[in-house]
Design a protein around this motif. Sequence first.
Motif, mmCIF file in Angstrom:
data_model
loop_
_atom_site.group_PDB
_atom_site.id
_atom_site.type_symbol
_atom_site.label_atom_id
_atom_site.label_comp_id
_atom_site.label_asym_id
_atom_site.label_seq_id
_atom_site.Cartn_x
_atom_site.Cartn_y
_atom_site.Cartn_z
ATOM 1 N N LYS A 166 44.097 42.730 36.870
ATOM 2 C CA LYS A 166 44.024 44.084 36.296
ATOM 3 C C LYS A 166 45.306 44.420 35.537
ATOM 4 O O LYS A 166 45.270 45.081 34.503
ATOM 5 N N ASN A 167 46.440 43.976 36.073
ATOM 6 C CA ASN A 167 47.739 44.275 35.460
ATOM 7 C C ASN A 167 48.105 43.315 34.336
ATOM 8 O O ASN A 167 49.179 43.427 33.752
ATOM 9 N N GLY A 168 47.214 42.334 34.056
ATOM 10 C CA GLY A 168 47.512 41.346 33.025
ATOM 11 C C GLY A 168 48.591 40.369 33.437
ATOM 12 O O GLY A 168 49.297 39.813 32.593
ATOM 13 N N GLU A 169 48.744 40.156 34.747
ATOM 14 C CA GLU A 169 49.844 39.346 35.268
ATOM 15 C C GLU A 169 49.374 38.152 36.086
ATOM 16 O O GLU A 169 50.142 37.627 36.895
ATOM 17 N N LEU A 170 48.124 37.704 35.917
ATOM 18 C CA LEU A 170 47.638 36.556 36.683
ATOM 19 C C LEU A 170 47.943 35.286 35.900
ATOM 20 O O LEU A 170 47.391 35.060 34.826
ATOM 21 N N PRO A 171 48.826 34.444 36.424
ATOM 22 C CA PRO A 171 49.197 33.217 35.703
ATOM 23 C C PRO A 171 47.982 32.339 35.422
ATOM 24 O O PRO A 171 47.125 32.138 36.283
ATOM 25 N N GLY A 172 47.901 31.846 34.201
ATOM 26 C CA GLY A 172 46.842 30.923 33.818
ATOM 27 C C GLY A 172 45.501 31.556 33.526
ATOM 28 O O GLY A 172 44.552 30.846 33.177
ATOM 29 N N ALA A 173 45.385 32.866 33.666
ATOM 30 C CA ALA A 173 44.099 33.530 33.414
ATOM 31 C C ALA A 173 43.837 33.620 31.917
ATOM 32 O O ALA A 173 44.761 33.858 31.137
ATOM 33 N N PRO A 174 42.579 33.437 31.505
ATOM 34 C CA PRO A 174 42.247 33.642 30.090
ATOM 35 C C PRO A 174 42.595 35.072 29.677
ATOM 36 O O PRO A 174 42.437 36.005 30.462
ATOM 37 N N ASP A 175 43.070 35.225 28.463
ATOM 38 C CA ASP A 175 43.427 36.545 27.966
ATOM 39 C C ASP A 175 42.174 37.268 27.485
ATOM 40 O O ASP A 175 41.242 36.645 26.977
ATOM 41 N N PHE A 176 42.138 38.584 27.654
ATOM 42 C CA PHE A 176 41.015 39.390 27.176
ATOM 43 C C PHE A 176 41.458 40.837 27.047
ATOM 44 O O PHE A 176 42.429 41.265 27.663
ATOM 45 N N ASP A 177 40.731 41.564 26.231
ATOM 46 C CA ASP A 177 40.937 43.001 26.077
ATOM 47 C C ASP A 177 39.749 43.710 26.690
ATOM 48 O O ASP A 177 38.636 43.196 26.667
ATOM 49 N N GLY A 178 39.966 44.896 27.203
ATOM 50 C CA GLY A 178 38.878 45.680 27.758
ATOM 51 C C GLY A 178 38.799 45.576 29.266
ATOM 52 O O GLY A 178 39.507 44.789 29.900
ATOM 53 N N PRO A 179 37.917 46.373 29.853
ATOM 54 C CA PRO A 179 37.798 46.437 31.309
ATOM 55 C C PRO A 179 37.188 45.189 31.938
ATOM 56 O O PRO A 179 36.502 44.404 31.276
ATOM 57 N N LEU A 180 37.425 45.048 33.227
ATOM 58 C CA LEU A 180 36.733 44.080 34.071
ATOM 59 C C LEU A 180 35.469 44.757 34.580
ATOM 60 O O LEU A 180 35.513 45.891 35.069
ATOM 61 N N LEU A 181 34.359 44.080 34.496
ATOM 62 C CA LEU A 181 33.066 44.653 34.883
ATOM 63 C C LEU A 181 32.502 43.857 36.054
ATOM 64 O O LEU A 181 32.423 42.630 35.991
ATOM 65 N N VAL A 182 32.131 44.556 37.121
ATOM 66 C CA VAL A 182 31.570 43.928 38.313
ATOM 67 C C VAL A 182 30.088 44.250 38.403
ATOM 68 O O VAL A 182 29.704 45.420 38.414
ATOM 69 N N HIS A 183 29.249 43.209 38.464
ATOM 70 C CA HIS A 183 27.807 43.342 38.696
ATOM 71 C C HIS A 183 27.494 42.784 40.077
ATOM 72 O O HIS A 183 28.059 41.765 40.483
ATOM 73 N N GLY A 184 26.517 43.400 40.757
ATOM 74 C CA GLY A 184 26.119 42.867 42.059
ATOM 75 C C GLY A 184 27.318 42.807 42.982
ATOM 76 O O GLY A 184 28.067 43.770 43.110
ATOM 77 N N SER A 185 27.496 41.663 43.650
ATOM 78 C CA SER A 185 28.734 41.381 44.398
ATOM 79 C C SER A 185 29.019 42.404 45.496
ATOM 80 O O SER A 185 30.105 42.976 45.582
ATOM 81 N N ALA A 186 28.029 42.630 46.368
ATOM 82 C CA ALA A 186 28.124 43.676 47.389
ATOM 83 C C ALA A 186 29.388 43.573 48.243
ATOM 84 O O ALA A 186 30.086 44.574 48.452
ATOM 85 N N THR A 187 29.702 42.399 48.739
ATOM 86 C CA THR A 187 30.880 42.232 49.593
ATOM 87 C C THR A 187 32.156 42.515 48.814
ATOM 88 O O THR A 187 33.066 43.201 49.299
ATOM 89 N N LEU A 188 32.224 42.021 47.590
ATOM 90 C CA LEU A 188 33.397 42.250 46.747
ATOM 91 C C LEU A 188 33.562 43.735 46.436
ATOM 92 O O LEU A 188 34.678 44.265 46.500
ATOM 93 N N VAL A 189 32.475 44.415 46.092
ATOM 94 C CA VAL A 189 32.559 45.837 45.747
ATOM 95 C C VAL A 189 33.141 46.635 46.912
ATOM 96 O O VAL A 189 34.017 47.489 46.717
ATOM 97 N N LYS A 190 32.685 46.353 48.122
ATOM 98 C CA LYS A 190 33.222 47.071 49.284
ATOM 99 C C LYS A 190 34.713 46.790 49.458
ATOM 100 O O LYS A 190 35.495 47.701 49.729
ATOM 101 N N ALA A 191 35.109 45.540 49.292
ATOM 102 C CA ALA A 191 36.526 45.187 49.428
ATOM 103 C C ALA A 191 37.367 45.862 48.341
ATOM 104 O O ALA A 191 38.469 46.353 48.612
ATOM 105 N N LEU A 192 36.863 45.902 47.118
ATOM 106 C CA LEU A 192 37.580 46.560 46.027
ATOM 107 C C LEU A 192 37.726 48.055 46.291
ATOM 108 O O LEU A 192 38.777 48.648 46.030
ATOM 109 N N GLN A 193 36.674 48.665 46.814
ATOM 110 C CA GLN A 193 36.727 50.082 47.155
ATOM 111 C C GLN A 193 37.776 50.328 48.240
ATOM 112 O O GLN A 193 38.580 51.251 48.133
ATOM 113 N N GLU A 194 37.769 49.487 49.252
ATOM 114 C CA GLU A 194 38.716 49.652 50.357
ATOM 115 C C GLU A 194 40.165 49.506 49.901
ATOM 116 O O GLU A 194 41.054 50.144 50.456
#
Length: 194
Positions: free
Chosen positions: A112-140
């Motif tokens: 999110k902060n643009g600081e993950l080493p080796g990650a592909p570069d992109f502009d715009g938001p990260l979008l989460v579809h489905g991913s029930a367990t991940l969504v709960k963890a992100l909310q927490e």
Amino acid sequence: MRELIVTERISLDGVMEAPGGESGYRNAGWTVKDIDFDPAAYELKGSEQEEAGALLLGRKSYEAFAPVWPEMEEFSGYNAMPRFVVSTTLTGDDKRWPATIVSSLDEVRALKNGELPGAPDFDGPLLVHGSATLVKALQERGLIDRYHLLVFPVLLGAGKRMFSEADLPAQHLVLEDHAHYSNGIQKLVYRVKK
């Protein structure tokens, strides 16, 4: 900092499991059963593809989408953008739908902060579809910035719920957009107050 948007189809009672018909859930396909199709209700999905810079998925959703989404014309925008999968068990990605493996929520925060080493570069938001367990963890962890919800006029009872049941402080939301469609679906776009 990049925004993180959770986009889901949910029942009125908060169930998000198997909206398109995935096997193993007693109400699989509930977004198409007894719901008239209204294309206006799905315009949100097109605008999300235009706005998003990358997809962020949990392992189970990634494994379900990888064999199907690359062949779907209506998902050409998603197929063209970088994908990230949060998993501690995947050792490689699906070559049909390549993705970068992210092993922790700390790495999601860095992404999110643009600081993950080796990650592909992109502009715009990260979008989460489905991913029930991940969504709960992100909310927490307080990592969600917006919710894009299509709320279907159905009560499903049992099923995977979208929101965490952890004992969290209240998270206040600001309604940014809403609409009601002829088939009873409601669009609700909320920003999380930080």
